[in-house]
Design a protein around this motif. Structure first.
Motif, PDB file in Angstrom:
ATOM      1  N   GLY A   2       0.832  -1.196   0.000  1.00 31.78           N
ATOM      2  CA  GLY A   2       0.000   0.000   0.000  1.00 31.78           C
ATOM      3  C   GLY A   2       0.866   1.245   0.000  1.00 31.78           C
ATOM      4  N   THR A   3       0.281   2.356  -0.415  1.00 34.79           N
ATOM      5  CA  THR A   3       1.116   3.566  -0.467  1.00 34.79           C
ATOM      6  C   THR A   3       1.162   4.239   0.896  1.00 34.79           C
ATOM      7  OG1 THR A   3      -0.809   4.701  -1.303  1.00 34.79           O
ATOM      8  CG2 THR A   3       0.906   4.130  -2.917  1.00 34.79           C
ATOM      9  N   LEU A   4       2.256   4.894   1.101  1.00 34.48           N
ATOM     10  CA  LEU A   4       2.479   5.584   2.364  1.00 34.48           C
ATOM     11  C   LEU A   4       2.218   7.074   2.143  1.00 34.48           C
ATOM     12  CD1 LEU A   4       3.430   5.728   5.235  1.00 34.48           C
ATOM     13  CD2 LEU A   4       5.775   5.424   4.471  1.00 34.48           C
ATOM     14  N   LYS A   5       1.055   7.507   2.592  1.00 34.66           N
ATOM     15  CA  LYS A   5       0.697   8.916   2.377  1.00 34.66           C
ATOM     16  C   LYS A   5       0.903   9.763   3.628  1.00 34.66           C
ATOM     17  CE  LYS A   5      -2.916   8.146  -1.077  1.00 34.66           C
ATOM     18  NZ  LYS A   5      -4.300   7.663  -1.018  1.00 34.66           N
ATOM     19  N   HIS A   6       0.623   9.159   4.787  1.00 31.45           N
ATOM     20  CA  HIS A   6       0.607   9.967   6.014  1.00 31.45           C
ATOM     21  C   HIS A   6       1.425   9.290   7.119  1.00 31.45           C
ATOM     22  CE1 HIS A   6      -2.138  12.493   8.932  1.00 31.45           C
ATOM     23  NE2 HIS A   6      -0.860  12.512   9.298  1.00 31.45           N
ATOM     24  N   ILE A   7       2.444   9.981   7.577  1.00 29.85           N
ATOM     25  CA  ILE A   7       3.258   9.492   8.701  1.00 29.85           C
ATOM     26  C   ILE A   7       2.990  10.413   9.898  1.00 29.85           C
ATOM     27  CG2 ILE A   7       5.620   9.120   9.571  1.00 29.85           C
ATOM     28  CD1 ILE A   7       6.554   8.684   6.704  1.00 29.85           C
ATOM     29  N   ALA A  44       9.577  15.241   2.549  1.00 32.05           N
ATOM     30  CA  ALA A  44       9.283  16.096   1.394  1.00 32.05           C
ATOM     31  C   ALA A  44       9.865  15.479   0.121  1.00 32.05           C
ATOM     32  CB  ALA A  44       9.823  17.499   1.623  1.00 32.05           C
ATOM     33  N   ILE A  45      11.096  14.975   0.194  1.00 32.19           N
ATOM     34  CA  ILE A  45      11.691  14.433  -1.041  1.00 32.19           C
ATOM     35  C   ILE A  45      11.108  13.068  -1.416  1.00 32.19           C
ATOM     36  CG2 ILE A  45      13.859  15.750  -0.902  1.00 32.19           C
ATOM     37  CD1 ILE A  45      15.216  13.223   0.143  1.00 32.19           C
ATOM     38  N   ARG A  46      10.422  12.425  -0.476  1.00 34.98           N
ATOM     39  CA  ARG A  46       9.832  11.113  -0.785  1.00 34.98           C
ATOM     40  C   ARG A  46       8.361  11.212  -1.186  1.00 34.98           C
ATOM     41  NH1 ARG A  46      13.874  10.157   2.240  1.00 34.98           N
ATOM     42  NH2 ARG A  46      15.156   8.323   1.837  1.00 34.98           N
ATOM     43  N   ASP A  47       7.888  12.445  -1.392  1.00 40.02           N
ATOM     44  CA  ASP A  47       6.485  12.641  -1.807  1.00 40.02           C
ATOM     45  C   ASP A  47       5.469  12.100  -0.820  1.00 40.02           C
ATOM     46  OD1 ASP A  47       6.891  14.154  -4.042  1.00 40.02           O
ATOM     47  OD2 ASP A  47       7.182  12.409  -5.336  1.00 40.02           O
ATOM     48  N   ILE A  48       5.824  12.114   0.465  1.00 40.33           N
ATOM     49  CA  ILE A  48       4.836  11.809   1.500  1.00 40.33           C
ATOM     50  C   ILE A  48       3.838  12.977   1.479  1.00 40.33           C
ATOM     51  CG2 ILE A  48       4.504  11.486   4.011  1.00 40.33           C
ATOM     52  CD1 ILE A  48       6.165   9.205   2.760  1.00 40.33           C
ATOM     53  N   LYS A  49       2.557  12.672   1.609  1.00 40.49           N
ATOM     54  CA  LYS A  49       1.572  13.758   1.509  1.00 40.49           C
ATOM     55  C   LYS A  49       1.481  14.554   2.812  1.00 40.49           C
ATOM     56  CE  LYS A  49      -3.036  14.751  -0.167  1.00 40.49           C
ATOM     57  NZ  LYS A  49      -3.319  15.689   0.924  1.00 40.49           N
ATOM     58  N   THR A  50       1.444  13.824   3.950  1.00 42.45           N
ATOM     59  CA  THR A  50       1.250  14.496   5.234  1.00 42.45           C
ATOM     60  C   THR A  50       2.194  13.923   6.292  1.00 42.45           C
ATOM     61  OG1 THR A  50      -1.102  14.659   4.667  1.00 42.45           O
ATOM     62  CG2 THR A  50      -0.510  15.179   6.937  1.00 42.45           C
ATOM     63  N   LEU A  51       2.813  14.823   7.044  1.00 38.35           N
ATOM     64  CA  LEU A  51       3.635  14.430   8.189  1.00 38.35           C
ATOM     65  C   LEU A  51       3.074  15.155   9.410  1.00 38.35           C
ATOM     66  CD1 LEU A  51       6.241  13.225   9.528  1.00 38.35           C
ATOM     67  CD2 LEU A  51       7.394  15.368   8.879  1.00 38.35           C
ATOM     68  N   THR A  52       2.613  14.387  10.392  1.00 38.82           N
ATOM     69  CA  THR A  52       2.049  15.010  11.598  1.00 38.82           C
ATOM     70  C   THR A  52       2.974  14.752  12.781  1.00 38.82           C
ATOM     71  OG1 THR A  52      -0.195  14.735  10.758  1.00 38.82           O
ATOM     72  CG2 THR A  52       0.022  15.097  13.126  1.00 38.82           C
ATOM     73  N   LEU A  53       3.418  15.810  13.415  1.00 38.48           N
ATOM     74  CA  LEU A  53       4.373  15.718  14.519  1.00 38.48           C
ATOM     75  C   LEU A  53       3.732  16.153  15.828  1.00 38.48           C
ATOM     76  CD1 LEU A  53       7.498  17.318  12.755  1.00 38.48           C
ATOM     77  CD2 LEU A  53       6.949  14.879  12.997  1.00 38.48           C
ATOM     78  N   PHE A  54       3.868  15.305  16.850  1.00 38.32           N
ATOM     79  CA  PHE A  54       3.328  15.633  18.176  1.00 38.32           C
ATOM     80  C   PHE A  54       4.399  16.456  18.905  1.00 38.32           C
ATOM     81  CE2 PHE A  54       0.916  13.435  21.954  1.00 38.32           C
ATOM     82  CZ  PHE A  54       0.147  14.573  22.109  1.00 38.32           C
ATOM     83  N   ALA A  55       4.152  17.750  19.008  1.00 37.58           N
ATOM     84  CA  ALA A  55       5.165  18.649  19.576  1.00 37.58           C
ATOM     85  C   ALA A  55       4.910  18.944  21.051  1.00 37.58           C
ATOM     86  CB  ALA A  55       5.189  19.954  18.789  1.00 37.58           C
ATOM     87  N   GLU A 172      -7.168  15.309   5.457  1.00 39.62           N
ATOM     88  CA  GLU A 172      -5.851  14.656   5.333  1.00 39.62           C
ATOM     89  C   GLU A 172      -6.116  13.154   5.230  1.00 39.62           C
ATOM     90  OE1 GLU A 172      -3.245  16.426   4.923  1.00 39.62           O
ATOM     91  OE2 GLU A 172      -4.098  18.321   5.589  1.00 39.62           O
ATOM     92  N   PRO A 173      -5.232  12.441   4.538  1.00 39.00           N
ATOM     93  CA  PRO A 173      -5.419  10.979   4.503  1.00 39.00           C
ATOM     94  C   PRO A 173      -5.281  10.390   5.901  1.00 39.00           C
ATOM     95  CG  PRO A 173      -3.346  11.632   3.441  1.00 39.00           C
ATOM     96  CD  PRO A 173      -4.046  12.888   3.814  1.00 39.00           C
ATOM     97  N   ASN A 174      -5.899   9.235   6.144  1.00 37.04           N
ATOM     98  CA  ASN A 174      -5.720   8.586   7.449  1.00 37.04           C
ATOM     99  C   ASN A 174      -4.249   8.277   7.669  1.00 37.04           C
ATOM    100  OD1 ASN A 174      -8.359   8.513   8.400  1.00 37.04           O
ATOM    101  ND2 ASN A 174      -8.824   6.702   7.152  1.00 37.04           N
ATOM    102  N   VAL A 175      -3.849   8.179   8.927  1.00 38.12           N
ATOM    103  CA  VAL A 175      -2.441   7.902   9.232  1.00 38.12           C
ATOM    104  C   VAL A 175      -2.108   6.469   8.816  1.00 38.12           C
ATOM    105  CG1 VAL A 175      -0.730   7.711  11.073  1.00 38.12           C
ATOM    106  CG2 VAL A 175      -2.444   9.540  11.144  1.00 38.12           C
ATOM    107  N   ASP A 176      -1.113   6.319   7.949  1.00 41.61           N
ATOM    108  CA  ASP A 176      -0.680   4.985   7.540  1.00 41.61           C
ATOM    109  C   ASP A 176       0.312   4.417   8.541  1.00 41.61           C
ATOM    110  OD1 ASP A 176      -1.998   4.870   4.901  1.00 41.61           O
ATOM    111  OD2 ASP A 176      -0.700   6.590   4.489  1.00 41.61           O
ATOM    112  N   LEU A 177       1.253   5.264   8.975  1.00 46.08           N
ATOM    113  CA  LEU A 177       2.348   4.801   9.822  1.00 46.08           C
ATOM    114  C   LEU A 177       2.497   5.729  11.022  1.00 46.08           C
ATOM    115  CD1 LEU A 177       4.963   3.158  10.387  1.00 46.08           C
ATOM    116  CD2 LEU A 177       6.145   4.663   8.757  1.00 46.08           C
TER     117      LEU A 177
END
Ligand code: IPE
Ligand code: IPE
Ligand code: MG
Length: 233
Positions: A2-7, A44-55, A172-177
């Protein structure tokens, strides 16, 4: 598979990284910013759509006033420093969480940065600040109740799809990883709804030591998972 869209990442272990070196905790947080840089770039360079960081979690405000105010200062200076670079790399920014806790200056800087980057079409970087998964579900329920009272939605039409439109990560797409560093095996009130079918990856690496090669390890691990979503072919 499956594709990895959201980490999504629970960036944990800054304090322990500093303690191991007999340094103040804030230096661990500062070092953690370097890990944020490398992970944002790598996504960004891997074309991931969304990166969500818990700050910063809703519970983190119960830490010492000194640590909380230093974290606020760090957040403000990073926002100010990085906005141009994010723009250059076509990165969109979304900040989720109850921002009313933050000093007015931070709230304004956050709004300005999001506005400036709103039209970008590359990676969407989501920063969760004063965020908790339970808060998110509760605030969505409050919004949907208001919409129902105003006659904008019918109670019978409240379902998974319509409800998710009121959540912080709407569209945003659901979190994949979902990755958590530092060896803790818990969610700590991070995303709840959005991780319904995420793959989890836990590593003992402390967040300040996390970098592109650690991210690649997590992605490779994800690529070997068999995601079935309850179905069988
Ligand atoms: C994560 O590191 C960053 C924040 C929660 C702000 P911690 O500060 O939780 O580091 P540890 O868990 O004490 O090592
Ligand atoms: C979760 O980490 C919050 C962030 C990483 C921002 P914590 O370190 O605050 O969580 P606990 O206390 O280990 O559950
Ligand atoms: Mg921690």
């Amino acid at each position: 598979m499956g594709t990895l869209k959201h980490i999504a990442i629970i960036m944990d272990g800054n304090g322990r990284w500093a303690s191991k070196r007999s340094l103040p905790r804030i230096l661990g947080h500062q070092q953690g910013i370097k890990a944020v840089h490398s992970v944002v770039k790598a996504c960004a360079i891997r074309d991931i759509k969304t990166l969500t960081l818990f700050a910063f979690s809703s519970e983190n405000k119960n830490r010492s006033t000194e640590e909380v105010s230093l974290l606020f200062k760090l957040f403000l200076s990073v926002l100010k420093q990085e906005v141009k670079k994010l723009n250059k790399h076509n990165i969109r920014l979304r900040i989720i969480g109850d921002m009313s806790l933050f000093p007015a200056k931070i709230q304004q800087t956050a709004l300005d940065a999001q506005k400036l980057l709103a039209g970008n079409t590359g990676l969407t970087l989501v920063i969760a600040a004063n965020y908790s998964g339970q808060w998110d579900i509760a605030q969505s329920a409050a919004k949907i109740a208001k919409a129902a009272i105003a006659g904008d939605i019918e109670a019978n039409n409240i379902n998974v799809e319509s409800f998710s439109q009121y959540l912080s990560l709407a569209n945003e797409p659901n979190v994949d990883l979902l990755i958590r560093t530092s060896g803790e095996l818990r969610i700590s009130n991070f995303l709840l709804w959005d991780i319904a079918y995420s793959e989890f990856y836990f590593t003992k690496t402390l967040w300040p030591d996390f970098d592109e090669s650690e991210l690649i390890k997590a992605i490779n691990n994800f690529n070997n998972r068999n995601r079935r979503f309850g179905t069988r072919l």
